[in-house]
Design a protein around this motif. Structure first.
Motif, short mmCIF file in Angstrom:
data_model
loop_
_atom_site.label_atom_id
_atom_site.label_comp_id
_atom_site.label_asym_id
_atom_site.label_seq_id
_atom_site.Cartn_x
_atom_site.Cartn_y
_atom_site.Cartn_z
N GLU A 201 124.86 98.54 -11.26
CA GLU A 201 124.36 99.85 -10.86
C GLU A 201 123.70 100.57 -12.03
O GLU A 201 122.67 101.24 -11.86
CB GLU A 201 125.49 100.70 -10.25
N PHE A 202 124.25 100.41 -13.23
CA PHE A 202 123.65 101.03 -14.41
C PHE A 202 122.24 100.51 -14.64
O PHE A 202 121.31 101.27 -14.92
CB PHE A 202 124.53 100.76 -15.62
N GLY A 203 122.07 99.19 -14.53
CA GLY A 203 120.75 98.60 -14.73
C GLY A 203 119.72 99.15 -13.76
O GLY A 203 118.54 99.28 -14.09
N LEU A 204 120.16 99.49 -12.56
CA LEU A 204 119.27 100.04 -11.53
C LEU A 204 119.00 101.52 -11.72
O LEU A 204 118.24 102.12 -10.95
CB LEU A 204 119.88 99.81 -10.14
N GLY A 205 119.62 102.12 -12.74
CA GLY A 205 119.44 103.55 -12.96
C GLY A 205 120.28 104.41 -12.05
O GLY A 205 119.95 105.57 -11.78
N LEU A 206 121.40 103.84 -11.57
CA LEU A 206 122.27 104.55 -10.63
C LEU A 206 123.60 104.89 -11.28
O LEU A 206 124.03 104.22 -12.23
CB LEU A 206 122.54 103.69 -9.39
N ASP A 207 124.26 105.88 -10.77
CA ASP A 207 125.66 106.18 -11.10
C ASP A 207 126.38 106.45 -9.80
O ASP A 207 126.21 107.51 -9.19
CB ASP A 207 125.76 107.39 -12.03
N LEU A 208 127.16 105.47 -9.35
CA LEU A 208 127.85 105.57 -8.07
C LEU A 208 129.32 105.93 -8.25
O LEU A 208 130.16 105.58 -7.41
CB LEU A 208 127.72 104.24 -7.30
N SER A 209 129.63 106.63 -9.31
CA SER A 209 131.04 106.96 -9.59
C SER A 209 131.68 107.74 -8.46
O SER A 209 132.85 107.51 -8.12
CB SER A 209 131.13 107.76 -10.90
N ASP A 210 130.95 108.67 -7.86
CA ASP A 210 131.50 109.42 -6.72
C ASP A 210 131.71 108.50 -5.52
O ASP A 210 132.73 108.57 -4.83
CB ASP A 210 130.56 110.56 -6.32
N THR A 211 130.76 107.59 -5.29
CA THR A 211 130.80 106.74 -4.10
C THR A 211 131.93 105.73 -4.15
O THR A 211 132.63 105.51 -3.16
CB THR A 211 129.46 106.00 -3.94
N VAL A 212 132.12 105.09 -5.32
CA VAL A 212 133.13 104.03 -5.39
C VAL A 212 134.54 104.57 -5.26
O VAL A 212 135.49 103.81 -5.00
CB VAL A 212 132.99 103.23 -6.70
N HIS A 213 134.72 105.89 -5.41
CA HIS A 213 136.04 106.49 -5.22
C HIS A 213 136.06 107.42 -4.01
O HIS A 213 137.01 108.17 -3.82
CB HIS A 213 136.44 107.27 -6.47
N GLY A 214 135.01 107.34 -3.18
CA GLY A 214 134.90 108.22 -2.03
C GLY A 214 135.28 107.54 -0.73
O GLY A 214 136.01 106.53 -0.73
N PRO A 215 134.76 108.05 0.39
CA PRO A 215 135.12 107.51 1.71
C PRO A 215 134.75 106.03 1.90
O PRO A 215 135.36 105.35 2.72
CB PRO A 215 134.32 108.39 2.68
N LEU A 216 133.77 105.54 1.13
CA LEU A 216 133.35 104.15 1.28
C LEU A 216 134.12 103.19 0.37
O LEU A 216 133.79 102.00 0.30
CB LEU A 216 131.85 104.02 0.99
N LYS A 217 135.10 103.70 -0.33
CA LYS A 217 135.81 102.87 -1.31
C LYS A 217 136.34 101.58 -0.70
O LYS A 217 136.16 100.49 -1.26
CB LYS A 217 136.95 103.67 -1.94
N GLU A 218 137.00 101.67 0.44
CA GLU A 218 137.59 100.48 1.04
C GLU A 218 136.52 99.44 1.39
O GLU A 218 136.69 98.24 1.16
CB GLU A 218 138.38 100.87 2.29
N ASP A 219 135.41 99.92 1.95
CA ASP A 219 134.33 99.00 2.32
C ASP A 219 133.70 98.37 1.08
O ASP A 219 133.40 97.17 1.06
CB ASP A 219 133.25 99.73 3.12
N LEU A 220 133.47 99.16 0.05
CA LEU A 220 132.86 98.62 -1.17
C LEU A 220 133.81 97.68 -1.89
O LEU A 220 133.39 96.67 -2.46
CB LEU A 220 132.42 99.76 -2.09
N ASP A 221 135.10 97.99 -1.87
CA ASP A 221 136.08 97.08 -2.47
C ASP A 221 136.04 95.72 -1.78
O ASP A 221 136.08 94.67 -2.44
CB ASP A 221 137.48 97.67 -2.38
#
Length: 356
Positions: A201-221
């Motif tokens: 995600e860093f390489g893509l210029g993104l910061d998904l810190s909120d997302t990976v600990h948010g409502p989508l956490k289970e799906d992303l895990d």
């Protein structure tokens, strides 16, 4: 449909086609980044290879291209640090496999990564040993522009990598294997999975810190778990010959199935390749599910595309490099390939099978 594969000749095996539906691309600046990484590694740590010929042999593997295949959509200003990181990781892996003394090969990288984690936390001065200094240099370049929460996640990912490597040591020393599920747990850590996805995600210029600990956490895990299993199993198959020829032992899923399930070498390779296809299909299904949920969220869709290319690029590079295939490189991942293992016994020795 791929025809059934029978047991290959002694000390050899056939790898079925591995490529599936994952995309493959190479970063437009790949060659420039590879050349710069080669010069950087030579200046920083080339002397540790043992001889100029040994370092030249390492350079011919072209490990500097790995980052360009794994992160083909990375921002131009972030590509070089990613390429240097993975090039150095491969170099450290080679150094550890050649370290003298049974059971000591793993200790150097553990100390090195532990030192880096302490440096990152500000607990020690920057190391002056060449290899540790090289790692500290590239880590600083990777993290200097990271937002605070993403940098913290990268540091935790590095800590997981160190922990995973340490947890594998007793199994490697005893030449023993856990259950397949426990093996996947070990590989999640020693594969550096959390760090790998954070760097993607860093390489893509993104910061998904909120997302990976948010409502989508289970799906992303779940998505990350499936992706890691596919990538780890691909690496197990493609690195098998290198490990067997260099160390006479491979702590990977192929040898695990031979040891614990009593499979022949060819049957174990076939079984692991079937698992590669299984987890690729499961990953793509979960990816489609997540994409439907996040429809209009461009950063997440960009990230999903990045993980697709990460998996496809990892497989493609490992089929191209002489690191795993010597003079037989490159491979066509869409076709079966006969692999001959030099100087290795045709049957696995009896090993104790610990619980778990």
């Amino acid at each position: 449909m791929t025809p059934a594969l029978t047991e290959a000749a002694p000390s050899s095996y056939v790898v079925p086609p591995l490529a599936g539906r994952l995309p493959v691309a190479r970063h437009p600046d790949a060659l420039r980044a590879e050349q710069m990484s080669a010069r950087w590694l030579s200046a920083r740590a080339g002397s540790l290879a043992g001889s100029p010929d040994a370092f030249a042999a390492y350079q011919r593997q072209r490990n500097g291209l790995f980052g360009a295949f794994a992160h083909p959509q990375a921002r131009a200003d972030r590509l070089q640090a990613l390429v240097d990181w993975w090039n150095l990781a491969a170099f450290i892996d080679d150094l550890s496999s050649r370290a003298p003394g049974a059971g000591h090969a793993e200790a150097g990288p553990i100390r090195l990564l532990s030192t880096l984690h302490e440096v990152w936390q500000g607990r020690t001065a920057a190391p002056d040993a060449p290899l540790a200094a090289a790692v500290a240099d590239v880590w600083q370049r990777l993290t200097e522009d990271m937002p605070a929460r993403q940098k913290a996640r990268a540091g935790e990912g590095l800590k997981e990598l160190v922990t995973g490597f340490a947890r594998e040591v007793p199994w490697r020393r005893g030449r023993e294997f856990p259950s397949l599920e426990k093996y996947f747990g070990l590989r999640w850590q020693s594969f550096g999975s959390d760090l790998l996805f954070t760097l993607t995600e860093f390489g893509l210029g993104l910061d998904l810190s909120d997302t990976v600990h948010g409502p989508l956490k289970e799906d992303l895990d779940a998505l990350h778990c499936l992706a890691m299993r596919q990538a780890a199993l691909v690496n197990d198959v493609l690195s098998l010959r290198k490990e067997l020829e260099e160390e006479g032992f491979a702590f990977n899923s192929v040898e695990l199935l031979r040891s614990r399930a009593g499979m022949s070498l060819q049957d174990a390779v076939n079984a692991v390749c079937a698992l590669v296809r299984k987890y690729e299909a499961a990953y793509l299904a979960k990816r489609a599910e997540v994409a439907r949920v996040v429809r209009g969220e461009r950063p997440l869709l960009t990230y999903l595309d990045g993980v697709d290319h990460l998996l496809g690029g990892c497989l493609h590079f490992q089929c191209q490099t002489s690191r795993y295939h010597g003079g037989d490189a490159p491979w066509n991942p869409y076709r079966s390939r006969l692999v001959k293992v030099a100087g290795w016994p045709t049957s696995a020795p009896e090993r104790a099978r610990p619980n778990g």
